[in-house]
Design a protein around this motif. Structure first.
Motif, PDB file in Angstrom:
ATOM      1  N   PRO A 189      15.463  13.490 -10.161  1.00 38.47           N
ATOM      2  CA  PRO A 189      14.720  12.289 -10.576  1.00 38.47           C
ATOM      3  C   PRO A 189      15.618  11.085 -10.845  1.00 38.47           C
ATOM      4  O   PRO A 189      15.196   9.949 -10.641  1.00 38.47           O
ATOM      5  CB  PRO A 189      13.988  12.746 -11.837  1.00 38.47           C
ATOM      6  CG  PRO A 189      14.714  13.976 -12.297  1.00 38.47           C
ATOM      7  CD  PRO A 189      15.250  14.625 -11.075  1.00 38.47           C
ATOM      8  N   GLU A 190      16.862  11.332 -11.292  1.00 38.79           N
ATOM      9  CA  GLU A 190      17.760  10.197 -11.570  1.00 38.79           C
ATOM     10  C   GLU A 190      18.115   9.462 -10.284  1.00 38.79           C
ATOM     11  O   GLU A 190      18.138   8.220 -10.250  1.00 38.79           O
ATOM     12  CB  GLU A 190      19.041  10.691 -12.269  1.00 38.79           C
ATOM     13  CG  GLU A 190      18.822  11.312 -13.623  1.00 38.79           C
ATOM     14  CD  GLU A 190      18.432  12.781 -13.533  1.00 38.79           C
ATOM     15  OE1 GLU A 190      18.417  13.343 -12.391  1.00 38.79           O
ATOM     16  OE2 GLU A 190      18.121  13.376 -14.578  1.00 38.79           O
ATOM     17  N   LEU A 191      18.402  10.214  -9.221  1.00 37.47           N
ATOM     18  CA  LEU A 191      18.751   9.586  -7.947  1.00 37.47           C
ATOM     19  C   LEU A 191      17.550   8.856  -7.365  1.00 37.47           C
ATOM     20  O   LEU A 191      17.678   7.750  -6.833  1.00 37.47           O
ATOM     21  CB  LEU A 191      19.272  10.640  -6.968  1.00 37.47           C
ATOM     22  CG  LEU A 191      19.716  10.148  -5.589  1.00 37.47           C
ATOM     23  CD1 LEU A 191      20.736   9.030  -5.708  1.00 37.47           C
ATOM     24  CD2 LEU A 191      20.284  11.316  -4.771  1.00 37.47           C
ATOM     25  N   ARG A 192      16.377   9.446  -7.460  1.00 40.13           N
ATOM     26  CA  ARG A 192      15.172   8.774  -6.970  1.00 40.13           C
ATOM     27  C   ARG A 192      14.915   7.481  -7.742  1.00 40.13           C
ATOM     28  O   ARG A 192      14.561   6.458  -7.153  1.00 40.13           O
ATOM     29  CB  ARG A 192      13.962   9.699  -7.100  1.00 40.13           C
ATOM     30  CG  ARG A 192      13.912  10.817  -6.066  1.00 40.13           C
ATOM     31  CD  ARG A 192      12.600  11.574  -6.182  1.00 40.13           C
ATOM     32  NE  ARG A 192      12.532  12.688  -5.255  1.00 40.13           N
ATOM     33  CZ  ARG A 192      11.559  12.870  -4.372  1.00 40.13           C
ATOM     34  NH1 ARG A 192      10.584  11.993  -4.266  1.00 40.13           N
ATOM     35  NH2 ARG A 192      11.548  13.921  -3.581  1.00 40.13           N
ATOM     36  N   GLN A 193      15.091   7.537  -9.048  1.00 42.98           N
ATOM     37  CA  GLN A 193      14.875   6.336  -9.857  1.00 42.98           C
ATOM     38  C   GLN A 193      15.872   5.247  -9.498  1.00 42.98           C
ATOM     39  O   GLN A 193      15.538   4.059  -9.440  1.00 42.98           O
ATOM     40  CB  GLN A 193      14.984   6.688 -11.338  1.00 42.98           C
ATOM     41  CG  GLN A 193      14.860   5.505 -12.294  1.00 42.98           C
ATOM     42  CD  GLN A 193      13.563   4.736 -12.119  1.00 42.98           C
ATOM     43  OE1 GLN A 193      12.513   5.328 -11.822  1.00 42.98           O
ATOM     44  NE2 GLN A 193      13.611   3.426 -12.295  1.00 42.98           N
ATOM     45  N   PHE A 248      14.606   3.816  -5.978  1.00 44.02           N
ATOM     46  CA  PHE A 248      13.356   3.052  -5.987  1.00 44.02           C
ATOM     47  C   PHE A 248      13.294   2.015  -7.102  1.00 44.02           C
ATOM     48  O   PHE A 248      12.558   1.031  -6.996  1.00 44.02           O
ATOM     49  CB  PHE A 248      12.164   4.000  -6.105  1.00 44.02           C
ATOM     50  CG  PHE A 248      11.984   4.888  -4.913  1.00 44.02           C
ATOM     51  CD1 PHE A 248      11.868   4.352  -3.642  1.00 44.02           C
ATOM     52  CD2 PHE A 248      11.929   6.268  -5.051  1.00 44.02           C
ATOM     53  CE1 PHE A 248      11.692   5.160  -2.532  1.00 44.02           C
ATOM     54  CE2 PHE A 248      11.750   7.093  -3.945  1.00 44.02           C
ATOM     55  CZ  PHE A 248      11.639   6.533  -2.680  1.00 44.02           C
ATOM     56  N   GLY A 249      14.068   2.233  -8.167  1.00 46.40           N
ATOM     57  CA  GLY A 249      14.004   1.305  -9.293  1.00 46.40           C
ATOM     58  C   GLY A 249      15.044   0.209  -9.266  1.00 46.40           C
ATOM     59  O   GLY A 249      14.860  -0.849  -9.896  1.00 46.40           O
ATOM     60  N   ARG A 250      16.164   0.424  -8.540  1.00 45.81           N
ATOM     61  CA  ARG A 250      17.206  -0.596  -8.530  1.00 45.81           C
ATOM     62  C   ARG A 250      17.671  -0.963  -7.128  1.00 45.81           C
ATOM     63  O   ARG A 250      17.673  -2.126  -6.738  1.00 45.81           O
ATOM     64  CB  ARG A 250      18.423  -0.122  -9.357  1.00 45.81           C
ATOM     65  CG  ARG A 250      19.441  -1.244  -9.626  1.00 45.81           C
ATOM     66  CD  ARG A 250      20.777  -0.695 -10.069  1.00 45.81           C
ATOM     67  NE  ARG A 250      21.416   0.084  -9.024  1.00 45.81           N
ATOM     68  CZ  ARG A 250      22.093  -0.451  -8.010  1.00 45.81           C
ATOM     69  NH1 ARG A 250      22.194  -1.772  -7.901  1.00 45.81           N
ATOM     70  NH2 ARG A 250      22.646   0.311  -7.102  1.00 45.81           N
ATOM     71  N   VAL A 251      18.064   0.047  -6.323  1.00 44.81           N
ATOM     72  CA  VAL A 251      18.656  -0.230  -5.011  1.00 44.81           C
ATOM     73  C   VAL A 251      17.700  -0.985  -4.101  1.00 44.81           C
ATOM     74  O   VAL A 251      18.065  -2.015  -3.503  1.00 44.81           O
ATOM     75  CB  VAL A 251      19.102   1.096  -4.347  1.00 44.81           C
ATOM     76  CG1 VAL A 251      19.356   0.894  -2.860  1.00 44.81           C
ATOM     77  CG2 VAL A 251      20.355   1.628  -5.022  1.00 44.81           C
TER      78      VAL A 251
END
Length: 323
Positions: free
Chosen positions: A55-59, A62-65
């Motif tokens: 979930p950290e990598l997904r966030q 999708f949340g920053r990159v």
């Protein structure tokens, strides 16, 4: 074909969590092989649970990159061009669609990512590179497992090294804004992928896959799932045994949606042709040998875009191949 959405249909869900490519002689591996073969025969795609992307990598993706990437000026994003045509690099400004997309070639390599970084951030963006490289490496391993299992299911695992080495890959980042057509909610029109394999990670619902009967399956993503679809190159390679699915995006709600696509394709000099083991009296040869880059050039040319079935028009042996 109809265009009715069947809310009760679901893509097959296959668990890759405990699969070890170094130890394929297990019951779980055999079960996954059988499930994938059935799923590709029926739908040309499936959902896979793959816990190595947390979930950290997904966030971070999708949340920053991705917001950072698509907030760049249009003239910067349009530098992401490709010699293969207008739909193989930056995609955007399509009439009727609130959609933009950028592609990172060889995203699982330092050279590929650094080239993309220099193009859009001349001053550098190491956080972007680190995040995308980590994600791409996981997708590369997942893609290799899928390719290997499919080869085994076809009884041609001896071709694994020959089949996997000439493959290259790319990441495509896509942003879907509030749809311009509020009646249809269209985010992307129905289409086929031309490549070998596409692994889609969507952070919000929207992806739909058409069945052979013309119904649409609404793909509901889990927090640890990905959608795996085969493309036209895979259809050539299996001599039509596996059919790529038509898929589209219909937006839900009034918020932006992001997706990341990891795609494998033959390298430029690789001669793609049906495996001889899949050609016999009951399964006649359907496609002539081709080089993928030449097909892509045709597919996105004016002539290719006029073809109802560009693959058949370019390399079909018979006058008609069932899609």
């Amino acid at each position: 074909m109809g265009s009715v959405e069947n809310k009760h249909l679901r893509l097959p869900l296959i668990d890759f969590s405990d699969l070890d490519p170094q130890n394929p002689a297990t019951q779980k591996w055999a079960i996954a092989r059988s499930q994938i073969s059935q799923a590709l025969e029926a739908h040309g795609c499936f959902e896979v649970i793959y816990d190595r992307v947390g979930p950290e990598l997904r966030q971070e993706l999708f949340g920053r990159v991705m917001p950072e990437l698509f907030d760049l000026p249009l003239e910067a994003k349009q530098k992401n061009s490709s010699c293969f045509g207008k739909y193989t690099g930056y995609i955007g400004q399509i009439p009727g669609l609130a959609y933009e997309s950028l592609r990172v070639d060889a995203a699982a390599t330092v050279e590929g990512l650094q080239g993309f970084e220099r193009l859009l951030w001349p001053q550098g963006n190491p956080r972007f590179c680190n995040t995308v490289w980590t994600y791409a490496k996981h997708m590369q391993e997942l893609a290799k497992m899928v390719h290997r299992i499919v080869l085994e299911s076809l009884g041609v695992e001896k071709y694994y090294d020959y089949h996997i080495q000439p493959k290259t890959s790319a990441l495509r980042f896509s942003e879907y804004d509030v749809p311009l057509d509020q009646e249809t909610k269209t985010g992307m029109f129905g289409h086929l992928d031309p490549n070998m394999l596409t692994i889609i990670c969507q952070h919000k619902e929207g992806l739909e896959v058409q069945t052979k009967e013309g119904e649409w399956i609404h793909v509901v993503p889990l927090t640890n799932s990905f959608t795996v679809l085969i493309g036209e190159a895979f259809k050539v390679w299996t001599n039509g045994k596996f059919q790529p699915p038509i898929h589209r995006v219909n937006m839900i709600g009034d918020e932006k949606r992001y997706s990341v696509l990891f795609a494998t394709r033959p390298s430029d000099d690789y001669l793609l042709e049906p495996l001889e083991e899949l050609v016999d009296g009951d399964h006649p040869l359907l496609f002539k040998p081709l080089k993928y880059k030449d097909y892509i050039t045709f597919r996105y040319s004016e002539e290719g875009r006029k073809c109802k079935n560009p693959l058949e028009g370019y390399c079909g042996v018979r006058s008609k191949v069932e899609a």
